[in-house]
Design a protein around this motif. Structure first.
Motif, PDB file in Angstrom:
ATOM      1  N   UNK A  72      29.882  31.037  28.564  1.00  0.00           N
ATOM      2  CA  UNK A  72      29.776  31.094  30.023  1.00  0.00           C
ATOM      3  C   UNK A  72      31.008  31.783  30.625  1.00  0.00           C
ATOM      4  N   UNK A  73      32.173  31.502  30.050  1.00  0.00           N
ATOM      5  CA  UNK A  73      33.393  32.137  30.536  1.00  0.00           C
ATOM      6  C   UNK A  73      33.368  33.640  30.275  1.00  0.00           C
ATOM      7  N   UNK A  74      32.804  34.038  29.148  1.00  0.00           N
ATOM      8  CA  UNK A  74      32.706  35.466  28.835  1.00  0.00           C
ATOM      9  C   UNK A  74      31.885  36.209  29.892  1.00  0.00           C
ATOM     10  N   UNK A  75      30.854  35.576  30.386  1.00  0.00           N
ATOM     11  CA  UNK A  75      30.037  36.212  31.425  1.00  0.00           C
ATOM     12  C   UNK A  75      30.893  36.537  32.650  1.00  0.00           C
ATOM     13  N   UNK A  76      31.794  35.616  32.978  1.00  0.00           N
ATOM     14  CA  UNK A  76      32.672  35.844  34.133  1.00  0.00           C
ATOM     15  C   UNK A  76      33.675  36.948  33.837  1.00  0.00           C
ATOM     16  N   UNK A  77      34.278  36.913  32.646  1.00  0.00           N
ATOM     17  CA  UNK A  77      35.265  37.948  32.307  1.00  0.00           C
ATOM     18  C   UNK A  77      34.623  39.333  32.318  1.00  0.00           C
ATOM     19  N   UNK A  78      33.366  39.412  31.893  1.00  0.00           N
ATOM     20  CA  UNK A  78      32.686  40.706  31.792  1.00  0.00           C
ATOM     21  C   UNK A  78      32.213  41.222  33.146  1.00  0.00           C
ATOM     22  N   UNK A  79      31.968  40.321  34.104  1.00  0.00           N
ATOM     23  CA  UNK A  79      31.360  40.733  35.369  1.00  0.00           C
ATOM     24  C   UNK A  79      32.280  40.604  36.576  1.00  0.00           C
ATOM     25  N   UNK A  83      38.371  41.225  37.024  1.00  0.00           N
ATOM     26  CA  UNK A  83      38.559  41.263  35.579  1.00  0.00           C
ATOM     27  C   UNK A  83      39.464  40.104  35.148  1.00  0.00           C
ATOM     28  N   UNK A  84      40.635  40.358  34.605  1.00  0.00           N
ATOM     29  CA  UNK A  84      41.561  39.300  34.243  1.00  0.00           C
ATOM     30  C   UNK A  84      41.216  38.597  32.940  1.00  0.00           C
ATOM     31  N   UNK A 117      39.182  45.422  30.956  1.00  0.00           N
ATOM     32  CA  UNK A 117      40.413  46.170  30.658  1.00  0.00           C
ATOM     33  C   UNK A 117      41.587  45.232  30.399  1.00  0.00           C
ATOM     34  N   UNK A 118      41.714  44.176  31.229  1.00  0.00           N
ATOM     35  CA  UNK A 118      42.825  43.245  31.071  1.00  0.00           C
ATOM     36  C   UNK A 118      42.762  42.546  29.714  1.00  0.00           C
ATOM     37  N   UNK A 119      41.560  42.151  29.319  1.00  0.00           N
ATOM     38  CA  UNK A 119      41.397  41.500  28.021  1.00  0.00           C
ATOM     39  C   UNK A 119      41.734  42.462  26.887  1.00  0.00           C
ATOM     40  N   UNK A 120      41.308  43.698  27.021  1.00  0.00           N
ATOM     41  CA  UNK A 120      41.600  44.696  25.983  1.00  0.00           C
ATOM     42  C   UNK A 120      43.102  44.869  25.801  1.00  0.00           C
ATOM     43  N   UNK A 121      43.843  44.752  26.910  1.00  0.00           N
ATOM     44  CA  UNK A 121      45.298  44.952  26.856  1.00  0.00           C
ATOM     45  C   UNK A 121      46.062  43.690  26.462  1.00  0.00           C
ATOM     46  N   UNK A 122      45.592  42.510  26.941  1.00  0.00           N
ATOM     47  CA  UNK A 122      46.421  41.324  26.791  1.00  0.00           C
ATOM     48  C   UNK A 122      45.820  40.106  26.136  1.00  0.00           C
TER      49      UNK A 122
END
Length: 326
Positions: A72-79, A83-84, A117-122
């Motif tokens: 469920x959290x992934x859905x938020x990060x993706x949409x 971002x963050x 993008x934020x996840x990809x970096x951090x």
């Protein structure tokens, strides 16, 4: 005392956890909504964050719940428009790794890394979180309360923290201002901003940038509480007593111009002289460095003062917006 209140708040999430186990996931399931001009957001993010902290600090061993919340959290990060990464994903990553000995959740962890993008970096799929609530300091608990939006407990913790301060520093004042703003105790910030300005004015090594920044913070406070008379006095003082030419190329100078425009727009009769100065200075700023707020606040000020220059600004603002549509 406040730390125990926070611990109790976290333990109260047991009711949410039990509801989830009974099949009621309405408060923690991803629920998309459009937050006006801010874009796509998740209505249930805070509730999911609180439950994640409950699972972490109360050492709940429940693979099914963790995996569900992770997805469920992934859905938020993706949409999410912002971002963050966020603490929820970091907590759930720490928890799900316990069940990933055979790589069962490698796909989810990879998906998290590519969520935005934020996840990809951090984002760190091997990240760990401290699960002993007792290791949190008083300040840690204040930030946890703010993150989980437990304002009542946070207020008590902030009051405790203030009693531990024997000598106020600039960093302590900035933290207190930040806490007061979140707790809607804005009236307490006037004295803190005044003390910050007095300190920087009295310090022998204060730079012009530091001094003007101190004025700007207090001016913005008065604008926020709609005390435009005091804001006007400070705008006039910073112009007369500082060598603002030293910061002309910095964003701080444009911040001062913005403040002058806002004061003029809301106190037009008294601020006519301020507008004359701000208008002249604006025209010296390379237009390539102008931005939306500088235009819109300048336009509002010009209209309040009945200056035809406002029409020119409006046209230039239209050209500015059109450049982004191409």
């Amino acid at each position: 005392m406040g730390k125990e209140q926070l611990r109790t708040k976290i333990e109260e999430q047991q009711a949410v956890y039990q509801a989830l186990k009974a099949g009621n996931d309405n408060t923690v399931r991803y629920k998309e909504f459009h937050n006006g001009e801010w874009g796509t957001d998740d209505e249930n993010y805070i509730d999911r964050l609180r439950l994640a902290y409950y699972l972490l600090y109360c050492h709940i061993d429940d693979e099914e719940a963790v995996a569900f919340l992770f997805e469920e959290e992934l859905k938020d990060r993706e949409r999410n428009s912002f971002q963050g990464i966020g603490s929820t994903l970091e907590i759930l990553t720490h928890l799900i790794r316990k069940y990933n000995g055979d790589g069962k959740y490698a796909g989810l962890l990879e998906r998290a890394k590519n969520a935005n993008f934020d996840c990809a970096c951090g984002y760190d799929p091997d990240g760990k979180m401290e699960d002993d609530f007792g290791t949190n300091s008083l300040l840690d608990c204040i930030y946890l309360c703010r993150e989980m939006k437990y304002r009542d407990v946070m207020g008590s913790l902030v009051d405790e923290w203030k009693k531990t301060i024997t000598e106020w520093s600039d960093s302590n004042r900035r933290a207190q201002i930040d806490f007061n703003t979140f707790l809607e105790r804005n009236a307490e910030n006037e004295k803190l901003y005044q003390e910050q300005l007095a300190e920087v004015l009295s310090a022998k090594k204060s730079s012009t940038r530091d001094i003007i920044s101190g004025y700007k913070n207090l001016i913005r406070y008065y604008i926020y509480i709609c005390d435009y008379e005091k804001a006007l006095c400070l705008c006039e003082k910073v112009i007369k007593t500082t060598d603002y030419g030293q910061i002309r190329t910095l964003r701080l100078f444009k911040d001062i111009l913005e403040a002058c425009f806002e004061v003029t727009a809301n106190h037009s009769k008294a601020a006519a002289g301020l507008w004359k100065w701000a208008k002249t200075e604006l025209q010296k700023v390379p237009q390539s460095s102008w931005y939306g707020n500088l235009y819109t606040k300048g336009i509002a000020a010009a209209k309040a003062i009945n200056d035809p220059y406002g029409k020119q600004l409006e046209q230039e603002y239209e050209n500015f917006l059109a450049s982004f549509r191409r």
